[in-house]
Design a protein around this motif. Structure first.
Motif, PDB file in Angstrom:
ATOM      1  N   LYS A  29      46.277  16.243  35.599  1.00 36.57           N
ATOM      2  CA  LYS A  29      46.468  15.034  35.151  1.00 36.57           C
ATOM      3  C   LYS A  29      46.129  13.851  36.282  1.00 36.57           C
ATOM      4  N   ALA A  30      45.610  14.232  37.396  1.00 36.86           N
ATOM      5  CA  ALA A  30      45.217  13.253  38.165  1.00 36.86           C
ATOM      6  C   ALA A  30      43.553  13.080  38.111  1.00 36.86           C
ATOM      7  N   GLY A  31      42.877  13.984  37.205  1.00 36.77           N
ATOM      8  CA  GLY A  31      41.598  13.937  37.007  1.00 36.77           C
ATOM      9  C   GLY A  31      40.548  14.858  37.633  1.00 36.77           C
ATOM     10  N   LEU A  32      41.426  15.637  38.388  1.00 34.14           N
ATOM     11  CA  LEU A  32      40.891  16.626  39.494  1.00 34.14           C
ATOM     12  C   LEU A  32      40.597  18.117  38.619  1.00 34.14           C
ATOM     13  N   SER A  33      39.596  19.038  39.133  1.00 29.50           N
ATOM     14  CA  SER A  33      39.465  20.392  38.368  1.00 29.50           C
ATOM     15  C   SER A  33      39.911  21.364  39.264  1.00 29.50           C
ATOM     16  N   PRO A  34      41.221  21.780  39.138  1.00 28.24           N
ATOM     17  CA  PRO A  34      41.747  22.990  39.774  1.00 28.24           C
ATOM     18  C   PRO A  34      41.230  24.325  39.480  1.00 28.24           C
ATOM     19  N   VAL A  35      41.071  25.147  40.296  1.00 28.99           N
ATOM     20  CA  VAL A  35      40.962  26.626  40.104  1.00 28.99           C
ATOM     21  C   VAL A  35      41.967  27.341  40.898  1.00 28.99           C
ATOM     22  N   GLU A  36      42.232  28.534  40.687  1.00 31.67           N
ATOM     23  CA  GLU A  36      43.383  29.188  41.247  1.00 31.67           C
ATOM     24  C   GLU A  36      42.901  30.586  41.805  1.00 31.67           C
ATOM     25  N   ALA A  37      43.726  30.895  42.872  1.00 32.09           N
ATOM     26  CA  ALA A  37      43.622  32.377  43.493  1.00 32.09           C
ATOM     27  C   ALA A  37      44.991  32.699  43.689  1.00 32.09           C
ATOM     28  N   ALA A  38      45.557  34.188  43.762  1.00 25.78           N
ATOM     29  CA  ALA A  38      46.621  34.618  43.854  1.00 25.78           C
ATOM     30  C   ALA A  38      46.980  35.322  45.067  1.00 25.78           C
TER      31      ALA A  38
END
Length: 237
Positions: A29-38
């Motif tokens: 929502k803030a215009g960033l590009s999130p990626v995830e790792a568990a």
């Protein structure tokens, strides 16, 4: 909410899928590009693959904890790191001599607070040029700061600093006779009203002193009891 003007990649490393989902939604929502790792091992692989602009890193994870992930990331570069901690008493370890994280948030947290801290760190890193060029310099004693290259040196030898550490040192060096209170340092780095504790500044100062002491600088920063900090004579004495 002010959106980030350019898409920046933020890697979220946390074994709790709910936290990852919550942060990914807020960052998007803030215009960033999130990626995830568990987990930590997956986080290192994702960092290699995506070269994120910032890493949000949980401390307590299976397979490899966040502290070890941070150590390995630091051997490869100076990517800013914001730690998620379940206990406030872990913060000195997180921001301490060995790790040098840029900031931290204690659980439970507000996603808006995490986004605010991420944006503050990214604003500072955005000022760094893609390559080191000749430009503005600050010198005091045996200390030299390349403001355009974001490089600190003692007797011409570079001392590796995190973004936050360099920002604090640059502030002190800009007015070496001035004593800065902790609140003043926080305001200069993050803006007035930003919620951060005095312990965070103290930890960064300890980190700076240790790194420069290793290089031979025993008088980098002076403490004025009850007031704050100012730049030392930087003679090495």
């Amino acid at each position: 909410m002010i959106l980030c003007p350019m898409p920046r990649t933020v890697l979220i490393v946390d074994d709790d899928p709910h936290i990852r989902q919550l942060l990914a939604f807020a960052l998007d929502k803030a215009g960033l590009s999130p990626v995830e790792a568990a987990d930590g091992e997956a986080g290192l692989a994702m960092a290699q693959a995506h070269k994120p602009d910032l890493v949000i890193l949980d401390i307590n994870m299976p397979r490899m904890d966040g502290l070890e992930v941070c150590r390995r990331l630091r051997t490869d570069g100076d990517t800013p790191i914001l730690f998620l901690s379940s206990r406030d008493d872990e913060i000195d370890r997180v921001l301490g001599i060995e790790l040098g994280a840029d900031d931290y948030v204690v659980k439970p947290f507000s996603p808006r607070e995490v986004v605010a801290r991420v944006m503050a760190i990214l604003r500072r890193t955005a000022a760094r040029p893609p390559q080191v060029e000749e430009g503005r310099m600050l010198g005091h004693g045996r200390l030299t700061l390349d403001l355009d290259g974001w490089c600190a040196a003692w007797d011409g030898a570079e001392v590796a600093l995190t973004v936050t550490e360099f920002s604090i040192l640059r502030l002190l060096a800009s007015m070496p006779a001035k004593v800065f209170s902790r609140d003043a340092i926080i305001d200069r780095l993050h803006g007035p009203g930003f919620a951060i504790t005095d312990r965070t500044i103290d930890s960064h100062i300890r980190n700076l002193r240790h790194k420069f002491a290793t290089a031979g600088a025993a008088d980098l920063i002076e403490t004025r009891a009850g007031i704050g900090y100012r730049l030392g004579p930087c003679t090495g004495a």
